[in-house]
Enzyme design. Structure first.
Site, mmCIF file in Angstrom:
data_model
loop_
_atom_site.group_PDB
_atom_site.id
_atom_site.type_symbol
_atom_site.label_atom_id
_atom_site.label_comp_id
_atom_site.label_asym_id
_atom_site.label_seq_id
_atom_site.Cartn_x
_atom_site.Cartn_y
_atom_site.Cartn_z
ATOM 1 N N HIS A 87 0.831 -1.223 0.000
ATOM 2 C CA HIS A 87 0.000 0.000 0.000
ATOM 3 C C HIS A 87 0.861 1.267 0.000
ATOM 4 O O HIS A 87 0.416 2.315 0.456
ATOM 5 C CB HIS A 87 -0.957 0.048 1.198
ATOM 6 C CG HIS A 87 -1.712 -1.222 1.440
ATOM 7 N ND1 HIS A 87 -2.992 -1.446 0.980
ATOM 8 C CD2 HIS A 87 -1.342 -2.363 2.077
ATOM 9 C CE1 HIS A 87 -3.392 -2.660 1.339
ATOM 10 N NE2 HIS A 87 -2.398 -3.244 2.000
ATOM 11 N N GLU A 102 9.557 8.744 -16.699
ATOM 12 C CA GLU A 102 8.170 9.186 -16.931
ATOM 13 C C GLU A 102 7.698 8.807 -18.331
ATOM 14 O O GLU A 102 6.553 8.405 -18.533
ATOM 15 C CB GLU A 102 8.069 10.697 -16.746
ATOM 16 C CG GLU A 102 8.312 11.139 -15.315
ATOM 17 C CD GLU A 102 8.504 12.643 -15.226
ATOM 18 O OE1 GLU A 102 7.502 13.348 -15.060
ATOM 19 O OE2 GLU A 102 9.650 13.112 -15.353
ATOM 20 N N LYS A 157 16.070 21.731 -10.339
ATOM 21 C CA LYS A 157 15.397 20.485 -10.708
ATOM 22 C C LYS A 157 16.292 19.496 -11.464
ATOM 23 O O LYS A 157 17.112 19.878 -12.274
ATOM 24 C CB LYS A 157 14.171 20.781 -11.599
ATOM 25 C CG LYS A 157 13.014 21.444 -10.889
ATOM 26 C CD LYS A 157 12.288 20.526 -9.908
ATOM 27 C CE LYS A 157 11.466 19.453 -10.584
ATOM 28 N NZ LYS A 157 10.160 19.908 -11.027
ATOM 29 N N SER A 169 14.958 21.819 -15.529
ATOM 30 C CA SER A 169 13.755 22.619 -15.736
ATOM 31 C C SER A 169 14.179 23.976 -16.267
ATOM 32 O O SER A 169 15.222 24.504 -15.884
ATOM 33 C CB SER A 169 13.019 22.793 -14.412
ATOM 34 O OG SER A 169 12.206 23.949 -14.454
#
Ligand code: ARG
Length: 470
Positions: A168, A302, A295, A289
């Site tokens: 979980h 992704e 970043k 970024s």
């Protein structure tokens, strides 16, 4: 692709099937009908199929050795032209099969017309596409093995590196990072096995089924099957031209493998976040970024996660193409290729990117260790101790441990920070020995059951996996 008319299509009537036609197709008809824009990728397989067919026609005396030799020389030349980028593809000739045959006619004249004896585009395309998918399966199997080997290298380095195991996405029990990576070795191993299995089932030759009913010529289907590396000819001519299970099985295997890649990609996204801090992706696999200078984004992970949709979509799309088709070939089936090509390309790219990330990611052992002890992850070890040493039934031991956790939570302490007195306040028979099972190291080392996370089990599992992956 050239849109200029060539000598192969002067009056707009297709030279290869236009005998009963007075005029050519409407521009929009030609556009919806043509597959040459994508099926040119089948050229090598189509030529291999034609060569095998031609050699069989010669062997069976169906065409003369002279015509056959001309055809084979012409096919070689075309293969060379296409490989060298010197071939002009024509939309009017619809697909790769007719483009090649049209060019053959230009090169060798009327003898070219004998190649299509005892053959149809229906068994021709089924053969070419099967050969292509077979190659794609082999490429994907090799790529999956590379990925497994990369995972095994990292698993071996981190056979004893502690990390939290989750259910979980909540801390459950400590595990080793090596053990975690081995879970993916298993998943990609099943993907490999599914492809191997699909390959075995699909490796039969449709060639010689002709349009749908077989042929009156004395062909030798065993000979062409053998020449093309197929195990045997397909048994039923109707099935041979209408079956696309091989493409569906390829796509379903891809969809499952893509789902596995997506799960691993998701973990990389989580692990590389500041909140987890378990790994750092190197510059080679990170992007910045344009506005936030701090970043480091895990874009490759992704994108692998994101591309799963198109692979699953390809499987769904081809299922929908096939679901209402009567026997045998229908032009709907031309829609099979783009889905398979896109899925194969996507899988090769995704697996290569994943392999690169796995090889290069920097593992933050300290962050993993710190997280491993959080969330009372060794509570089960205390419950197990109560069962083992005090002969308390597990359900009751679970309850007692729950109270211990409640106390620890109230004090803001971890389980191994609780003193013996506090443990005994819950269950007076607890002794100092119980405290030794509360460390994450002890917890992991104790999980020696088959398939468990104890480092010695992990090392044995790596050795066993290496026997398979090479
Ligand atoms: N380009 C076609 C396909 O991909 C080849 C088969 C065409 N057969 C036919 N009878 N029109 O399906």
């Amino acid at each position: 692709m050239s849109k200029k008319p060539t000598s192969r299509q002067q009056d707009g009537v297709n030279k290869l099937w236009g005998g009963r036609f007075a005029g050519g197709p409407a521009e929009i008809m030609a556009r919806i009908n043509a597959s040459i824009g994508f099926d040119q990728r089948l050229y090598a397989q189509d030529i291999a199929g034609s060569r095998a067919h031609c050699e069989m026609l010669i062997a069976r005396g169906i065409i003369s050795a002279r015509d056959g030799a001309q055809i084979l020389t012409g096919l070689d030349r075309i293969l060379h032209e296409i490989t060298e980028g010197k071939f002009t593809f024509s939309e009017a000739l619809e697909d790769i099969h007719m483009n090649i045959e049209g060019r053959l006619a230009e090169l060798i004249g009327p003898a070219a017309g004998r190649l299509h004896t005892a053959r149809s585009r229906n068994d021709q395309v089924a053969t070419s596409f099967r050969l292509w998918v077979r190659d794609a399966i082999d490429a994907l199997r090799a790529a999956l093995r590379d990925l497994q080997r990369a995972l095994l290298i990292r698993a071996n380095e981190h056979a004893a590196t502690l990390m939290p195991g989750f259910t979980h996405l909540q801390s459950a029990q400590p595990v080793t990072f090596g053990h975690h990576l081995l879970a993916y070795v298993e998943m990609f191993g099943r993907d490999h096995a599914r492809l191997t299995d699909a390959r075995r089932r699909m490796n039969e030759s449709p060639l010689g089924a002709a349009a749908l009913a077989g042929t009156s010529f004395p062909i030798d289907r065993g000979m062409t099957a053998k020449a093309l590396g197929f195990a045997r000819p397909m048994r039923n001519s109707l099935d041979a031209v209408s079956d696309r299970d091989f493409a569906l099985e390829f796509l379903s295997s891809c969809a499952i493998a893509a789902t596995h890649l997506s799960r691993l990609a998701e973990e990389i996204v989580l692990w590389s976040s500041a909140q987890f801090g378990f790994i750092t992706l190197t510059d080679a696999f990170s992007t910045g970024s344009s506005i936030m200078p701090q970043k480091r984004n895990p874009d490759a992970a992704e994108l692998i996660r994101g591309k799963t949709g198109r692979v699953s979509g390809a499987f769904q799309a081809l299922l929908m193409v096939m679901k209402g088709l009567p026997m045998t070939y229908s032009k709907d089936m031309q829609e099979d290729k783009e889905q398979v090509f896109d899925a194969a390309d996507t899988m090769n790219l995704s697996i290569a990117a994943m392999t690169g990330m796995i090889r290069t990611m920097i593992i933050r052992n300290d962050a993993m260790l710190a997280a491993a002890g959080k969330g009372y992850s060794t509570a089960t070890d205390l419950a197990d101790w109560l069962v083992r040493e005090l002969d308390i039934p597990f359900r009751q031991a679970h309850h007692i441990t729950g109270e211990v956790v409640k106390r620890a939570e109230a004090k803001g302490a971890s389980l191994d920070q609780l003193g013996l007195k506090e443990l005994q306040a819950v269950e007076p028979r607890i002794t100092e020995a119980a405290r030794t099972v509360l460390s994450v190291q002890a917890s992991v080392a104790s999980r020696t059951s088959l398939g468990g996370t104890a480092p010695r089990r992990v090392r044995a599992a790596i050795a066993a996996a290496r026997k398979v992956t090479g």
